[in-house]
Design a protein around this motif. Structure first.
Motif, mmCIF file in Angstrom:
data_model
loop_
_atom_site.group_PDB
_atom_site.id
_atom_site.type_symbol
_atom_site.label_atom_id
_atom_site.label_comp_id
_atom_site.label_asym_id
_atom_site.label_seq_id
_atom_site.Cartn_x
_atom_site.Cartn_y
_atom_site.Cartn_z
ATOM 1 N N PRO A 198 -28.315 25.786 9.579
ATOM 2 C CA PRO A 198 -27.287 26.742 9.204
ATOM 3 C C PRO A 198 -26.123 26.534 9.763
ATOM 4 O O PRO A 198 -25.428 27.252 10.492
ATOM 5 C CB PRO A 198 -28.106 27.558 11.035
ATOM 6 C CG PRO A 198 -29.287 27.093 10.928
ATOM 7 C CD PRO A 198 -29.364 25.519 10.100
ATOM 8 N N PHE A 199 -26.184 25.111 10.248
ATOM 9 C CA PHE A 199 -24.463 24.595 10.221
ATOM 10 C C PHE A 199 -24.038 23.472 9.535
ATOM 11 O O PHE A 199 -23.099 23.057 9.858
ATOM 12 C CB PHE A 199 -24.919 23.168 12.249
ATOM 13 C CG PHE A 199 -25.690 24.484 12.971
ATOM 14 C CD1 PHE A 199 -24.945 25.519 13.752
ATOM 15 C CD2 PHE A 199 -27.212 24.143 13.079
ATOM 16 C CE1 PHE A 199 -25.687 25.549 14.258
ATOM 17 C CE2 PHE A 199 -28.358 24.455 13.790
ATOM 18 C CZ PHE A 199 -27.081 25.879 14.659
ATOM 19 N N ALA A 206 -33.115 22.751 10.332
ATOM 20 C CA ALA A 206 -33.237 22.832 11.318
ATOM 21 C C ALA A 206 -31.078 22.561 11.269
ATOM 22 O O ALA A 206 -30.689 23.392 12.201
ATOM 23 C CB ALA A 206 -33.347 22.225 12.605
ATOM 24 N N VAL A 228 -27.694 21.547 14.727
ATOM 25 C CA VAL A 228 -25.941 21.513 14.765
ATOM 26 C C VAL A 228 -25.721 19.603 15.046
ATOM 27 O O VAL A 228 -24.714 19.256 14.452
ATOM 28 C CB VAL A 228 -25.101 22.410 15.781
ATOM 29 C CG1 VAL A 228 -25.794 21.792 17.263
ATOM 30 C CG2 VAL A 228 -24.026 22.145 15.460
ATOM 31 N N GLY A 257 -33.490 28.081 21.696
ATOM 32 C CA GLY A 257 -31.618 27.472 21.649
ATOM 33 C C GLY A 257 -31.782 25.946 21.617
ATOM 34 O O GLY A 257 -30.930 25.629 20.524
ATOM 35 N N ARG A 266 -25.451 32.571 16.887
ATOM 36 C CA ARG A 266 -26.966 31.544 17.393
ATOM 37 C C ARG A 266 -26.458 32.170 18.616
ATOM 38 O O ARG A 266 -26.139 31.554 19.704
ATOM 39 C CB ARG A 266 -26.750 30.855 16.903
ATOM 40 C CG ARG A 266 -25.561 29.618 15.527
ATOM 41 C CD ARG A 266 -26.913 30.016 13.936
ATOM 42 N NE ARG A 266 -28.400 29.199 14.662
ATOM 43 C CZ ARG A 266 -29.540 29.884 13.752
ATOM 44 N NH1 ARG A 266 -28.981 30.689 12.764
ATOM 45 N NH2 ARG A 266 -30.500 28.794 14.113
ATOM 46 N N ASP A 303 -31.774 24.617 18.164
ATOM 47 C CA ASP A 303 -30.132 25.040 17.489
ATOM 48 C C ASP A 303 -29.188 23.367 17.950
ATOM 49 O O ASP A 303 -28.267 23.214 16.571
ATOM 50 C CB ASP A 303 -30.059 26.078 17.400
ATOM 51 C CG ASP A 303 -30.055 27.090 16.414
ATOM 52 O OD1 ASP A 303 -30.374 26.806 15.572
ATOM 53 O OD2 ASP A 303 -29.848 28.142 17.256
ATOM 54 N N LEU A 323 -28.198 29.439 21.276
ATOM 55 C CA LEU A 323 -27.650 28.374 21.540
ATOM 56 C C LEU A 323 -26.869 28.996 22.260
ATOM 57 O O LEU A 323 -26.238 27.613 23.496
ATOM 58 C CB LEU A 323 -26.758 27.513 20.119
ATOM 59 C CG LEU A 323 -25.753 26.485 20.162
ATOM 60 C CD1 LEU A 323 -26.428 25.384 20.913
ATOM 61 C CD2 LEU A 323 -25.145 26.307 18.799
#
Length: 225
Positions: free
Chosen positions: A74-75, A71, A14, A7, A177, A10, A180
């Protein structure tokens, strides 16, 4: 990244995208909403600082052998959605968002960083240091409220909306996630949907809400019930 917990990528991803979008939104607000050249310059300075934070996170990801764009990917949608749903309508709303909305998101990332390895934790703390933004927003909002106390009610409602949207997005991120989420809730596997995970995340959100109350007090606003 063998010495890092699952995580951590992540978390860096983010936060990197959050800092990049903070830079863009602050620059946009400086141009569109700042009532004076002095305020425009001050907010632009904060935007530049956010971009510097983005560069640090991007470089850290690259040093770990990660593709920064992958990286962050996804956010993009959840953070873009949050900004679209919380577009400030005037200068004071922009300041409250920069302080309260961004602040509670930062609290979320700090909680996750507690379980990361020391180097990542140190970087997250550096990136999320908010003294300049806090002083700027608090000074301007308090001065405006002293001049027009009637603005307090609508700004308190605006802050409540910002936090509600931020917590909703954070909850969705934790659910989708799981690695995370593991950083956020110590002890045991957390998938964001299990009873243990929900209880742990619920406690986390209670702590985030408490920090929100402190920021509201600093602005001279009273949190709603």
């Amino acid at each position: 990244m063998s010495d890092s917990p699952p995580g951590a990528v992540d978390l860096l991803g983010v936060l990197a995208y959050a800092e990049l979008t903070a830079f863009l939104k602050l620059a946009e607000d400086a141009a569109a909403l700042a009532p004076s050249l002095t305020d425009r310059a001050a907010l632009s300075d904060l935007a530049v600082a956010e971009y510097g934070h983005f560069e640090l996170l991007r470089d850290r990801l690259a040093a770990l052998g990660q593709d920064p764009e992958a990286a962050m990917a996804p956010f993009v949608a959840p953070l873009d959605d949050w900004h679209a749903q919380t577009k400030p309508g005037d200068w004071l709303e922009a300041l409250v968002k920069a302080y309260v909305g961004t602040g509670i998101a930062g609290d979320f990332y700090r909680e996750a960083a507690r379980q990361a390895e020391p180097e990542t934790r140190k970087l997250v703390d550096e990136v999320l240091a908010e003294e300049s933004r806090s002083e700027f927003a608090v000074e301007r909002v308090r001065a405006a409220l002293a001049e027009n106390p009637k603005d307090a009610g609508r700004l308190a409602l605006w802050a409540r909306r910002l936090v509600g949207e931020a917590l909703s997005q954070a909850h969705r991120l934790a659910a989708t996630r799981p690695e995370l989420a593991l950083l956020l809730v110590a002890g045991g596997a957390v998938d964001g949907t299990s009873d243990a995970g929900q209880i742990g995340i619920g406690r986390l959100f209670s702590r985030l809400t408490e920090e929100h109350g402190k920021r509201m007090s600093a602005l001279g606003l009273v949190p709603g019930p």
